[in-house]
Scaffold this active site. Structure first.
Site, PDB file in Angstrom:
ATOM      1  N   ASN A   9      85.762 -65.754   1.164  1.00  9.59           N
ATOM      2  CA  ASN A   9      86.825 -66.764   1.074  1.00  9.59           C
ATOM      3  C   ASN A   9      86.898 -67.238  -0.370  1.00  9.59           C
ATOM      4  O   ASN A   9      86.049 -68.012  -0.815  1.00  9.59           O
ATOM      5  CB  ASN A   9      86.480 -67.928   2.021  1.00  9.59           C
ATOM      6  CG  ASN A   9      87.451 -69.092   1.893  1.00  9.59           C
ATOM      7  OD1 ASN A   9      88.531 -68.947   1.297  1.00  9.59           O
ATOM      8  ND2 ASN A   9      87.090 -70.241   2.443  1.00  9.59           N
ATOM      9  N   TRP A  10      87.922 -66.759  -1.078  1.00  5.84           N
ATOM     10  CA  TRP A  10      88.025 -67.099  -2.501  1.00  5.84           C
ATOM     11  C   TRP A  10      88.533 -68.529  -2.721  1.00  5.84           C
ATOM     12  O   TRP A  10      88.543 -69.015  -3.826  1.00  5.84           O
ATOM     13  CB  TRP A  10      88.958 -66.106  -3.211  1.00  5.84           C
ATOM     14  CG  TRP A  10      88.334 -64.767  -3.503  1.00  5.84           C
ATOM     15  CD1 TRP A  10      87.073 -64.351  -3.162  1.00  5.84           C
ATOM     16  CD2 TRP A  10      88.938 -63.680  -4.218  1.00  5.84           C
ATOM     17  NE1 TRP A  10      86.863 -63.076  -3.619  1.00  5.84           N
ATOM     18  CE2 TRP A  10      87.978 -62.636  -4.268  1.00  5.84           C
ATOM     19  CE3 TRP A  10      90.184 -63.485  -4.819  1.00  5.84           C
ATOM     20  CZ2 TRP A  10      88.254 -61.411  -4.901  1.00  5.84           C
ATOM     21  CZ3 TRP A  10      90.443 -62.258  -5.437  1.00  5.84           C
ATOM     22  CH2 TRP A  10      89.498 -61.248  -5.478  1.00  5.84           C
ATOM     23  N   LYS A  11      88.987 -69.178  -1.670  1.00  2.17           N
ATOM     24  CA  LYS A  11      89.570 -70.535  -1.779  1.00  2.17           C
ATOM     25  C   LYS A  11      90.638 -70.549  -2.881  1.00  2.17           C
ATOM     26  O   LYS A  11      91.365 -69.567  -3.031  1.00  2.17           O
ATOM     27  CB  LYS A  11      88.475 -71.563  -2.034  1.00  2.17           C
ATOM     28  CG  LYS A  11      87.304 -71.437  -1.058  1.00  2.17           C
ATOM     29  CD  LYS A  11      86.411 -72.632  -1.068  1.00  2.17           C
ATOM     30  CE  LYS A  11      85.187 -72.362  -0.207  1.00  2.17           C
ATOM     31  NZ  LYS A  11      84.425 -73.527   0.115  1.00  2.17           N
ATOM     32  N   HIS A  94      89.290 -73.964   8.834  1.00  3.29           N
ATOM     33  CA  HIS A  94      88.209 -74.199   7.864  1.00  3.29           C
ATOM     34  C   HIS A  94      88.014 -75.708   7.709  1.00  3.29           C
ATOM     35  O   HIS A  94      88.975 -76.476   7.751  1.00  3.29           O
ATOM     36  CB  HIS A  94      88.580 -73.558   6.520  1.00  3.29           C
ATOM     37  CG  HIS A  94      87.439 -73.514   5.554  1.00  3.29           C
ATOM     38  ND1 HIS A  94      87.044 -74.625   4.845  1.00  3.29           N
ATOM     39  CD2 HIS A  94      86.595 -72.512   5.209  1.00  3.29           C
ATOM     40  CE1 HIS A  94      86.001 -74.292   4.093  1.00  3.29           C
ATOM     41  NE2 HIS A  94      85.713 -73.025   4.294  1.00  3.29           N
ATOM     42  N   GLU A  96      87.543 -77.526   5.255  1.00  4.24           N
ATOM     43  CA  GLU A  96      88.333 -78.139   4.176  1.00  4.24           C
ATOM     44  C   GLU A  96      89.754 -78.411   4.645  1.00  4.24           C
ATOM     45  O   GLU A  96      90.351 -79.436   4.301  1.00  4.24           O
ATOM     46  CB  GLU A  96      88.318 -77.223   2.937  1.00  4.24           C
ATOM     47  CG  GLU A  96      86.968 -77.254   2.244  1.00  4.24           C
ATOM     48  CD  GLU A  96      86.636 -76.008   1.438  1.00  4.24           C
ATOM     49  OE1 GLU A  96      87.530 -75.173   1.190  1.00  4.24           O
ATOM     50  OE2 GLU A  96      85.449 -75.862   1.073  1.00  4.24           O
ATOM     51  N   GLU A 166      80.381 -72.877  10.676  1.00  6.21           N
ATOM     52  CA  GLU A 166      80.196 -73.345   9.308  1.00  6.21           C
ATOM     53  C   GLU A 166      79.866 -74.836   9.324  1.00  6.21           C
ATOM     54  O   GLU A 166      80.782 -75.681   9.292  1.00  6.21           O
ATOM     55  CB  GLU A 166      81.478 -73.134   8.503  1.00  6.21           C
ATOM     56  CG  GLU A 166      81.853 -71.684   8.287  1.00  6.21           C
ATOM     57  CD  GLU A 166      82.594 -71.490   6.969  1.00  6.21           C
ATOM     58  OE1 GLU A 166      82.183 -70.645   6.196  1.00  6.21           O
ATOM     59  OE2 GLU A 166      83.571 -72.215   6.718  1.00  6.21           O
ATOM     60  N   GLY A 172      79.376 -75.013   0.571  1.00 10.50           N
ATOM     61  CA  GLY A 172      79.487 -75.331  -0.851  1.00 10.50           C
ATOM     62  C   GLY A 172      78.436 -76.293  -1.381  1.00 10.50           C
ATOM     63  O   GLY A 172      78.586 -76.834  -2.474  1.00 10.50           O
ATOM     64  N   SER A 209      76.871 -71.712   2.245  1.00  3.91           N
ATOM     65  CA  SER A 209      75.922 -71.411   1.163  1.00  3.91           C
ATOM     66  C   SER A 209      75.126 -70.135   1.398  1.00  3.91           C
ATOM     67  O   SER A 209      73.921 -70.090   1.142  1.00  3.91           O
ATOM     68  CB  SER A 209      74.996 -72.621   0.934  1.00  3.91           C
ATOM     69  OG  SER A 209      75.759 -73.753   0.541  1.00  3.91           O
ATOM     70  N   GLY A 230      81.783 -68.234   0.672  1.00  2.00           N
ATOM     71  CA  GLY A 230      82.670 -68.853  -0.314  1.00  2.00           C
ATOM     72  C   GLY A 230      82.248 -68.485  -1.726  1.00  2.00           C
ATOM     73  O   GLY A 230      82.611 -67.437  -2.242  1.00  2.00           O
ATOM     74  N   GLY A 231      81.444 -69.342  -2.333  1.00  5.62           N
ATOM     75  CA  GLY A 231      81.050 -69.185  -3.740  1.00  5.62           C
ATOM     76  C   GLY A 231      80.573 -67.780  -4.101  1.00  5.62           C
ATOM     77  O   GLY A 231      81.017 -67.214  -5.114  1.00  5.62           O
TER      78      GLY A 231
HETATM   79  C1  PEP Z   1      83.314 -71.315   2.906  1.00  5.30           C
HETATM   80  O1  PEP Z   1      84.090 -71.834   2.131  1.00  5.30           O
HETATM   81  O2  PEP Z   1      83.727 -70.861   3.969  1.00  5.30           O
HETATM   82  C2  PEP Z   1      81.906 -71.240   2.536  1.00  5.30           C
HETATM   83  C3  PEP Z   1      81.047 -70.871   3.444  1.00  5.30           C
HETATM   84  O3  PEP Z   1      81.596 -71.591   1.247  1.00  5.30           O
HETATM   85  P1  PEP Z   1      80.147 -71.425   0.541  1.00  5.30           P
HETATM   86  O4  PEP Z   1      79.657 -70.032   0.844  1.00  5.30           O
HETATM   87  O5  PEP Z   1      80.406 -71.614  -0.904  1.00  5.30           O
HETATM   88  O6  PEP Z   1      79.258 -72.451   1.130  1.00  5.30           O
END
Ligand code: PEP
Length: 246
Positions: A9-11, A94, A96, A166, A172, A209, A230-231
Site C-alpha cells: 500500500n503506497w498510500k 483502511h 486511515e 491491521e 505505521g 509495521s 505500507g512503509g
Molecule cells: C498499511 O498502511 O496498511 C500499513 C500496514 O502500513 P505500515 O506497514 O507502514 O504499518
C-alpha cells in the site's frame, strides 16, 4: 490451499519512476507468493502498462473506491473505472480512511459490493485501536467490524474477498503485533466470517509495521496468508524481502 499474497500500500506516495522501477525489478520474480502493489489511483495504469511491458508478475490494486457506481460524486473513482485501468484488487476500510474520511462499515460494504460486481477482489481491512485492546474488547470489536461488512455482501461473495487484520496501533508505528496476538485474532476472524463466506478458503492478511525483520515469523503463522505492507512497500528490496519471508 490458500496462496500467500503480499500487498503493498503506497498510500499518498510514489511516482511514475517508482512504478517503472518496481515493474522492471519484479520482472524476474519467480517466488510462489502473489505480489500486489496498490499505488495512488493516478498511477495504476502506469504500473499496469510498465508491468506488462516488462512481463512482470505483479498485480495492481486500488487503495480506495467510490461507494457509488457513477454520477455526481466529484473526485471519486468507481470500481468500473479501476477495472478499466487494470486493477484486480482494491483496499477498502483502511483505518486511515475510517478515521480521516468517516468510512463506516456500511460504506465499506457498499464499496466492497461495487468491487465484486466489477470483478475486483476487495481487501477488507479491520482492526482495533490501542484503547480498545487495552480494554480487552479487541476480539469483540474486530468481530463486529467483520460481521457488519460481510453480512451486507451478496452470498456469491464466497471466497472472493480478502480480509486484512491491521491493528491501528501497529500501522505505521513500528509496533508490530506479537505472533500470539496475530494468530489468535486471525483464527477469530476466520470463525466470525464463517457464516458469511467460505472462510477456510479466504485469505486473511496481517498488516501493521511488517518489515523484512519480522515478516518470516508473522507469515509462518497458520492463519496468516500474507501481509498488507505500507512503509516497507516503497522500497523494492524491502518489499521483496517481506515476500521472501512467506
Ligand atoms: C498499511 O498502511 O496498511 C500499513 C500496514 O502500513 P505500515 O506497514 O507502514 O504499518
Amino acid at each position: 490451499m490458500r496462496k500467500q499474497i503480499v500487498v503493498g500500500n503506497w498510500k499518498l506516495n510514489g511516482t511514475k519512476v517508482l512504478c517503472h522501477q518496481f515493474a522492471s525489478g519484479l520482472a524476474g520474480y519467480i517466488g510462489s507468493v502473489e505480489l500486489v502493489i496498490c499505488p495512488p489511483a493516478t498511477h495504476i495504469d502506469c504500473l499496469v502498462s510498465a508491468a506488462s511491458a516488462h512481463s512482470s508478475t505483479v498485480s495492481v490494486g486500488g487503495q480506495n473506491v467510490a461507494a457509488q457506481s457513477g454520477g455526481a460524486y466529484t473526485g471519486e473513482v468507481s470500481a468500473g473505472m479501476l477495472r478499466e485501468l487494470g486493477a484486480c484488487y482494491a483496499i477498502v476500510g483502511h483505518s486511515e480512511r475510517r478515521a480521516l474520511f468517516g468510512e463506516t462499515s456500511e460504506i465499506v460494504a457498499q464499496k466492497a459490493s461495487h468491487l465484486l460486481e466489477a470483478g475486483i477482489t476487495p481487501i477488507i481491512c479491520v482492526g482495533e485501536s490501542s484503547l480498545v485492546r487495552e480494554g480487552g474488547e479487541h476480539a469483540k470489536f474486530v468481530g463486529r467490524q467483520i460481521t457488519e461488512v460481510l453480512s451486507r455482501l451478496a452470498p456469491s461473495a464466497e471466497s472472493a474477498v480478502i480480509l486484512a487484520y491491521e491493528p491501528i496501533w501497529a500501522v505505521g508505528t513500528g509496533n508490530t503485533a506479537s505472533s500470539e496476538q496475530v494468530q489468535s485474532m486471525h483464527a477469530h476472524i476466520r470463525s466470525v466470517a464463517a457464516p458469511f463466506i467460505n472462510s477456510v478458503a479466504t485469505r486473511v492478511l496481517y498488516g501493521g509495521s511488517v518489515t523484512p525483520d519480522n515478516a518470516a515469523n508473522l507469515l509462518a503463522l497458520p492463519d496468516v496468508d500474507g501481509a498488507l505492507v505500507g512503509g516497507a512497500s516503497l522500497e523494492l528490496d524491502k518489499f521483496l524481502a517481506v515476500a521472501g519471508g512467506c
